[in-house]
Design a protein around this motif. Structure first.
Motif, short mmCIF file in Angstrom:
data_model
loop_
_atom_site.label_atom_id
_atom_site.label_comp_id
_atom_site.label_asym_id
_atom_site.label_seq_id
_atom_site.Cartn_x
_atom_site.Cartn_y
_atom_site.Cartn_z
N GLN A 105 15.45 79.71 32.65
CA GLN A 105 14.41 79.00 33.39
C GLN A 105 13.04 79.65 33.21
O GLN A 105 12.01 78.98 33.39
CB GLN A 105 14.77 78.96 34.88
N GLU A 106 13.00 80.92 32.87
CA GLU A 106 11.73 81.62 32.70
C GLU A 106 11.10 81.42 31.33
O GLU A 106 9.88 81.62 31.17
CB GLU A 106 11.93 83.13 32.92
N LEU A 107 11.91 81.02 30.36
CA LEU A 107 11.44 81.03 28.98
C LEU A 107 10.28 80.07 28.71
O LEU A 107 9.32 80.45 28.03
CB LEU A 107 12.61 80.74 28.03
N PRO A 108 10.30 78.83 29.20
CA PRO A 108 9.17 77.94 28.89
C PRO A 108 7.82 78.49 29.35
O PRO A 108 6.84 78.46 28.58
CB PRO A 108 9.53 76.64 29.64
N LEU A 152 8.90 87.04 20.75
CA LEU A 152 8.58 85.71 21.28
C LEU A 152 9.27 84.62 20.45
O LEU A 152 9.82 83.67 21.01
CB LEU A 152 7.07 85.49 21.27
N LEU A 153 9.25 84.76 19.12
CA LEU A 153 9.93 83.78 18.29
C LEU A 153 11.43 83.78 18.57
O LEU A 153 12.07 82.72 18.63
CB LEU A 153 9.64 84.05 16.81
N GLU A 195 2.68 81.13 28.09
CA GLU A 195 1.70 82.16 28.41
C GLU A 195 1.27 82.93 27.17
O GLU A 195 0.10 83.33 27.04
CB GLU A 195 2.29 83.13 29.44
N HIS A 196 2.21 83.14 26.25
CA HIS A 196 1.92 83.96 25.07
C HIS A 196 1.95 83.12 23.78
O HIS A 196 2.27 83.64 22.70
CB HIS A 196 2.93 85.10 24.98
N LEU A 214 -6.02 90.99 23.11
CA LEU A 214 -5.06 90.05 23.66
C LEU A 214 -4.06 90.80 24.53
O LEU A 214 -3.71 91.94 24.23
CB LEU A 214 -4.33 89.35 22.52
N ALA A 215 -3.63 90.19 25.62
CA ALA A 215 -2.63 90.84 26.48
C ALA A 215 -1.33 91.04 25.71
O ALA A 215 -0.84 90.11 25.06
CB ALA A 215 -2.39 90.00 27.72
N LEU A 216 -0.82 92.25 25.75
CA LEU A 216 0.45 92.54 25.08
C LEU A 216 1.61 92.13 25.99
O LEU A 216 1.73 92.64 27.10
CB LEU A 216 0.55 94.04 24.76
#
Length: 420
Positions: A121-124, A170-171, A129-130, A96-98
């Motif tokens: 604005q980037e978070l969604p 991510l969480l 993506e991950h 999986l991509a890290l």
């Protein structure tokens, strides 16, 4: 006369043989060594949490548990053929991509939190993506049967901890997204889920590297809770309980470290160690089992020291009652050298775990204070503000505006501070 000479020569030969036997003989495993090994062998032979973590980096639409089981079987098969003293290189596999990039800075770093606030604005898109890794991370937190299934060895495969830590980030970013959009209760619920899962895994972790990784991750969870609360974006969190003895304990991790050390010491003569130590012979000056028996006390002392309270740990350090390197005598000169240099300073690892209680106490103190700037007047109002290491010591504000406690060892990753 010839009879006397023959008798003398026979007695001399017997004396030389007896002396050589005495000099060369090794010890049997001590009762304490056998007891520790039995405790390790008595642990469960199954662990869904271990297999899932071992395959956490499985490619998209592949099962982490299946990959973890495949990796374990490959290592066990190789071990059965080659033994623990030789190198093992797992077959390359797709992963999986890290996640990477500026959004994955360390929250305790100076400019990290400020930069993340500007990335709303980037978070969604980032979370979408991950999503696979985030889902896997949350699933791992819910598992409650962790136990390392791989046998300790020179090339024991390590779990993909970078993926575990990225999953937590991510969480945390998801909690930040909820907080920035005005849903503080949802953000707090995510961080509480993270904390509960980390503490569940911390109590069961029997691998030193994993244990220390979980310590760092719980440290970051506390930092996130404090920072979001101080901004007024979270409701006041409930008081956080101090670490339990199981969460602090390094006994299981030390048992595995001892078993790894045992493997290395038993196989020393198969390695090119004489050249390394500039020694002519391991046969006459090295007793593997004697060295193994003597090393046990070092691991036991660390395990016992990790199960006391922070105040008890500080007292142990003051008394200088840490693990003492044993001496096994002239017959085991090389073993004595190995005992003095081969064991890392595990006391620092105990200190990092103990510092978590300071971090928890500081987080609870910060929750007593209303969001916003804090000065000496507000600090004076804090109730039950004693340092877990020394109850008479109160917290202080450092030059960077962090609320901190003193401690008996140097702190790592601001383990005794929270940013106000």
């Amino acid at each position: 006369m010839r009879v006397i000479k023959l008798l003398c020569l026979t007695l001399l030969a017997l004396a030389i043989a007896s002396g050589a036997f005495f000099w060369l003989r090794d010890e049997p495993p001590s009762a304490e060594v056998q007891a520790w090994l039995q405790q390790i062998q008595a642990r469960p032979a199954q662990s869904a949490a271990y297999l899932f973590l071992a395959g956490l980096d499985a490619p998209p639409r592949h099962s982490p548990a299946a990959l973890g089981e495949s990796r374990l079987r490959a290592y066990q098969s190789w071990l059965a053929q080659h033994g623990p003293a030789q190198g093992f290189t797992p077959a390359p596999q797709a992963q999986l991509a890290l996640p990477a990039g500026a959004a994955f800075c360390a929250i305790e770093a100076g400019a990290c939190f400020a930069s993340l606030r500007q990335r709303q604005q980037e978070l969604p898109a980032l979370l979408a993506e991950h999503a696979a890794l985030l889902g896997r991370y949350r699933h791992f937190l819910r598992l409650d049967d962790y136990h390392t299934l791989s046998a300790p060895g020179m090339a024991e495969p390590m779990p993909p901890l970078p993926y575990l830590m990225r999953g937590q980030q991510l969480l945390s970013l998801q909690a930040l997204q909820q907080a920035l959009s005005g849903n503080g209760p949802a953000a707090l619920a995510l961080l509480a889920e993270d904390q509960a899962g980390l503490r569940r895994q911390l109590a069961r972790a029997d691998h030193l590297v994993l244990k220390m990784g979980l310590v760092s991750m719980l440290n970051r969870n506390l930092e996130w809770q404090v920072r979001l609360y101080r901004q007024g974006w979270l409701p006041r969190p409930a008081p956080i309980a101090p670490l339990s003895q199981a969460e602090r304990s390094l006994v299981a991790a030390m048992q595995r470290e001892f078993l790894l050390g045992k493997v290395m010491l038993e196989n020393l003569r198969e390695e090119d160690i004489p050249a390394l130590l500039e020694e002519a012979s391991l046969l006459f000056e090295y007793k593997p089992q004697m060295t193994i028996n003597a090393s046990l006390g070092l691991y036991q002392a660390i395990g016992q020291g990790s199960e006391v309270t922070p105040a008890g740990f500080a007292q142990l350090l003051k008394l200088g009652s840490g693990p003492q390197v044993p001496y096994t005598g002239l017959r085991n000169r090389i073993g004595n050298i190995l005992l003095s240099i081969a064991n890392p300073d595990f006391v620092d690892f105990v200190g990092r775990v103990m510092d978590l209680d300071s971090k928890i106490k500081l987080a609870n103190l910060s929750f007593q204070l209303a969001p916003g700037l804090v000065g000496a007047e507000q600090l004076a109002t804090l109730a039950d503000a004693g340092n877990p290491y020394e109850a008479a010591q109160r917290p202080f504000l450092d030059k960077q505006g962090r609320l901190c406690f003193e401690g008996p060892l140097p702190q790592k990753d601001f383990g005794r501070c929270v940013q106000l």
